[in-house]
Design a protein around this motif. Structure first.
Motif, PDB file in Angstrom:
ATOM      1  N   MET A 182       0.777  -1.430   0.028  1.00 40.79           N
ATOM      2  CA  MET A 182      -0.194  -0.237   0.257  1.00 40.79           C
ATOM      3  C   MET A 182       1.187   1.578  -0.379  1.00 40.79           C
ATOM      4  SD  MET A 182      -2.862  -1.304   2.948  1.00 40.79           S
ATOM      5  CE  MET A 182      -3.990  -0.032   2.964  1.00 40.79           C
ATOM      6  N   PHE A 183       2.030   0.848   0.940  1.00 42.14           N
ATOM      7  CA  PHE A 183       3.186   2.502   0.834  1.00 42.14           C
ATOM      8  C   PHE A 183       3.783   2.223   0.253  1.00 42.14           C
ATOM      9  CE2 PHE A 183      -0.620   2.492   3.985  1.00 42.14           C
ATOM     10  CZ  PHE A 183      -0.502   3.798   4.084  1.00 42.14           C
ATOM     11  N   PRO A 184       4.518   1.661  -0.416  1.00 40.80           N
ATOM     12  CA  PRO A 184       6.028   1.622  -1.160  1.00 40.80           C
ATOM     13  C   PRO A 184       6.566   2.428  -0.924  1.00 40.80           C
ATOM     14  CG  PRO A 184       4.961   1.421  -3.030  1.00 40.80           C
ATOM     15  CD  PRO A 184       3.319   2.390  -1.903  1.00 40.80           C
ATOM     16  N   LYS A 185       6.597   3.975  -1.634  1.00 37.75           N
ATOM     17  CA  LYS A 185       7.520   4.747  -1.102  1.00 37.75           C
ATOM     18  C   LYS A 185       8.058   4.951  -0.199  1.00 37.75           C
ATOM     19  CE  LYS A 185       5.837   7.216  -4.915  1.00 37.75           C
ATOM     20  NZ  LYS A 185       4.944   8.326  -5.862  1.00 37.75           N
ATOM     21  N   ARG A 186       7.578   4.493   1.299  1.00 34.06           N
ATOM     22  CA  ARG A 186       7.734   4.675   2.568  1.00 34.06           C
ATOM     23  C   ARG A 186       8.088   4.191   3.146  1.00 34.06           C
ATOM     24  NH1 ARG A 186       4.675   4.630   7.229  1.00 34.06           N
ATOM     25  NH2 ARG A 186       3.001   4.154   6.040  1.00 34.06           N
ATOM     26  N   ILE A 187       7.729   2.315   2.313  1.00 32.06           N
ATOM     27  CA  ILE A 187       8.094   0.982   4.027  1.00 32.06           C
ATOM     28  C   ILE A 187       8.961  -0.230   2.495  1.00 32.06           C
ATOM     29  CG2 ILE A 187       6.563  -0.837   4.224  1.00 32.06           C
ATOM     30  CD1 ILE A 187       4.208   0.650   4.692  1.00 32.06           C
ATOM     31  N   VAL A 188       9.534  -0.585   3.492  1.00 36.05           N
ATOM     32  CA  VAL A 188      10.781  -1.696   2.634  1.00 36.05           C
ATOM     33  C   VAL A 188      10.548  -3.063   3.638  1.00 36.05           C
ATOM     34  CG1 VAL A 188      12.111   0.170   1.600  1.00 36.05           C
ATOM     35  CG2 VAL A 188      12.912  -0.107   3.613  1.00 36.05           C
ATOM     36  N   GLU A 189      10.691  -3.530   3.636  1.00 35.16           N
ATOM     37  CA  GLU A 189      10.522  -4.894   3.996  1.00 35.16           C
ATOM     38  C   GLU A 189      11.997  -5.514   3.917  1.00 35.16           C
ATOM     39  OE1 GLU A 189       7.008  -7.788   3.759  1.00 35.16           O
ATOM     40  OE2 GLU A 189       7.500  -6.509   1.575  1.00 35.16           O
ATOM     41  N   VAL A 190      12.737  -5.782   5.005  1.00 40.43           N
ATOM     42  CA  VAL A 190      13.942  -6.771   4.529  1.00 40.43           C
ATOM     43  C   VAL A 190      13.827  -8.039   5.885  1.00 40.43           C
ATOM     44  CG1 VAL A 190      15.220  -4.269   5.084  1.00 40.43           C
ATOM     45  CG2 VAL A 190      15.144  -5.805   7.763  1.00 40.43           C
ATOM     46  N   ASP A 191      14.519  -8.936   5.029  1.00 44.51           N
ATOM     47  CA  ASP A 191      14.386 -10.064   6.441  1.00 44.51           C
ATOM     48  C   ASP A 191      15.172  -9.892   6.693  1.00 44.51           C
ATOM     49  OD1 ASP A 191      15.362 -13.105   6.214  1.00 44.51           O
ATOM     50  OD2 ASP A 191      16.317 -13.358   4.176  1.00 44.51           O
ATOM     51  N   ALA A 192      14.199 -10.310   8.208  1.00 49.37           N
ATOM     52  CA  ALA A 192      15.587 -10.695   9.489  1.00 49.37           C
ATOM     53  C   ALA A 192      16.055 -11.620  10.130  1.00 49.37           C
ATOM     54  CB  ALA A 192      14.322  -9.585  10.464  1.00 49.37           C
ATOM     55  N   GLU A 193      16.273 -12.872   9.188  1.00 51.74           N
ATOM     56  CA  GLU A 193      16.778 -13.924  10.015  1.00 51.74           C
ATOM     57  C   GLU A 193      17.831 -14.125   8.923  1.00 51.74           C
ATOM     58  OE1 GLU A 193      13.710 -17.324  10.074  1.00 51.74           O
ATOM     59  OE2 GLU A 193      12.054 -16.200   9.689  1.00 51.74           O
ATOM     60  N   ARG A 194      18.365 -12.768   8.428  1.00 53.79           N
ATOM     61  CA  ARG A 194      20.154 -12.901   8.017  1.00 53.79           C
ATOM     62  C   ARG A 194      21.159 -12.584   9.459  1.00 53.79           C
ATOM     63  NH1 ARG A 194      20.546  -9.055   3.743  1.00 53.79           N
ATOM     64  NH2 ARG A 194      18.950  -8.098   4.631  1.00 53.79           N
ATOM     65  N   ASP A 195      22.136 -12.518   8.627  1.00 54.27           N
ATOM     66  CA  ASP A 195      23.134 -12.284   9.648  1.00 54.27           C
ATOM     67  C   ASP A 195      22.817 -10.383   9.949  1.00 54.27           C
ATOM     68  OD1 ASP A 195      25.768 -11.893  11.727  1.00 54.27           O
ATOM     69  OD2 ASP A 195      26.213 -10.728   9.483  1.00 54.27           O
ATOM     70  N   PRO A 196      23.196 -10.300  11.518  1.00 56.08           N
ATOM     71  CA  PRO A 196      22.432  -9.280  11.770  1.00 56.08           C
ATOM     72  C   PRO A 196      23.460  -7.919  11.406  1.00 56.08           C
ATOM     73  CG  PRO A 196      22.536 -10.421  14.340  1.00 56.08           C
ATOM     74  CD  PRO A 196      23.272 -10.671  12.760  1.00 56.08           C
ATOM     75  N   SER A 197      24.316  -7.429  11.198  1.00 58.33           N
ATOM     76  CA  SER A 197      25.264  -7.170  10.829  1.00 58.33           C
ATOM     77  C   SER A 197      25.252  -6.285   9.541  1.00 58.33           C
ATOM     78  CB  SER A 197      26.866  -7.279  11.071  1.00 58.33           C
ATOM     79  OG  SER A 197      27.019  -8.103  10.421  1.00 58.33           O
ATOM     80  N   SER A 198      24.460  -7.302   8.301  1.00 58.07           N
ATOM     81  CA  SER A 198      24.062  -7.364   7.156  1.00 58.07           C
ATOM     82  C   SER A 198      22.533  -6.404   7.238  1.00 58.07           C
ATOM     83  CB  SER A 198      24.107  -8.179   6.725  1.00 58.07           C
ATOM     84  OG  SER A 198      23.535  -9.514   6.897  1.00 58.07           O
TER      85      SER A 198
END
Length: 216
Positions: A182-198
């Protein structure tokens, strides 16, 4: 003095928001930025009182709309007292949850029309929306496992919201993907099951792009 950036962190309980907030704050400070970290519900003396009301088992009969309005009241004070003054002073504001939590938890999760939730909170927030909202995506199983581990480590049980169980968490997780669409210009999704530093590096890159005027 230029306005600071407003960054909100979102996702189901147990997604790793707090860990990333600390890492982001440290990295941005090392780059010479003024940064504050705050949270919702809460962030102010009044907000913390409301937070206790919202999360406590003393109020198990709270109606969905009362819950929505209490979150909005906490947000109104938070924006007026903390968020807007710091942004005007050029400070980067990193907020653990903001308006999207209400859209997902009370709107999609408790089935209040999402337009009602959005309009109430837009008034409460004085139309102040994050410049960037990062949604941490984890599986429902991972979120539940992380939450249980945290509760075991702190010898605390689930709060009133956490106790709603797997079906509710599943609704919330799916709801965040709906909001990202709904709000692609503001919201980004990130895979949070990766290495925290990445994960931290990816978010910092998105922040730097935003500073250059490039939307995620």
């Amino acid at each position: 003095m230029s306005r600071g950036l407003f960054i909100s962190l979102e996702g189901p309980d147990g997604c790793g928001k707090t860990t990333q907030a600390q890492a982001l704050g440290q990295e941005l400070r090392q780059q010479g930025k003024a940064v504050i970290f705050t949270r919702e519900p809460g962030g102010t003396a009044l907000g913390e009182v409301i937070r206790d009301m919202l999360l406590s088992y003393r109020h198990t009969n709270m109606s969905p709309r009362a819950e929505m309005l209490l979150y909005a009241a906490s947000r109104a004070q938070h924006v007026e007292e903390v968020i807007l003054p710091h942004l005007r002073a050029g400070t980067f504001v990193i907020c653990d949850r903001f308006i999207d939590s209400s859209l997902v938890y009370q709107g999609l999760g408790l089935e209040i029309p999402i337009a009602d939730v959005y309009n109430v909170n837009l008034v409460a927030a004085q139309a102040c929306l994050p410049d960037l909202t990062v949604v941490f995506k984890v599986s429902v199983a991972s979120a539940c496992a992380r939450l249980q581990a945290k509760q075991a480590a702190t010898a605390s049980g689930p709060d009133r919201i956490e106790a709603r169980g797997m079906e509710y968490i599943t609704k919330v997780s799916a709801g965040y993907s709906q909001l990202a669409a709904m709000f692609p210009k503001r919201i980004v999704e990130v895979d949070a099951e990766r290495d925290p530093s990445s994960i931290t590096r990816d978010i910092i890159e998105k922040i730097h792009a935003l500073e250059r005027g490039v939307r995620a």
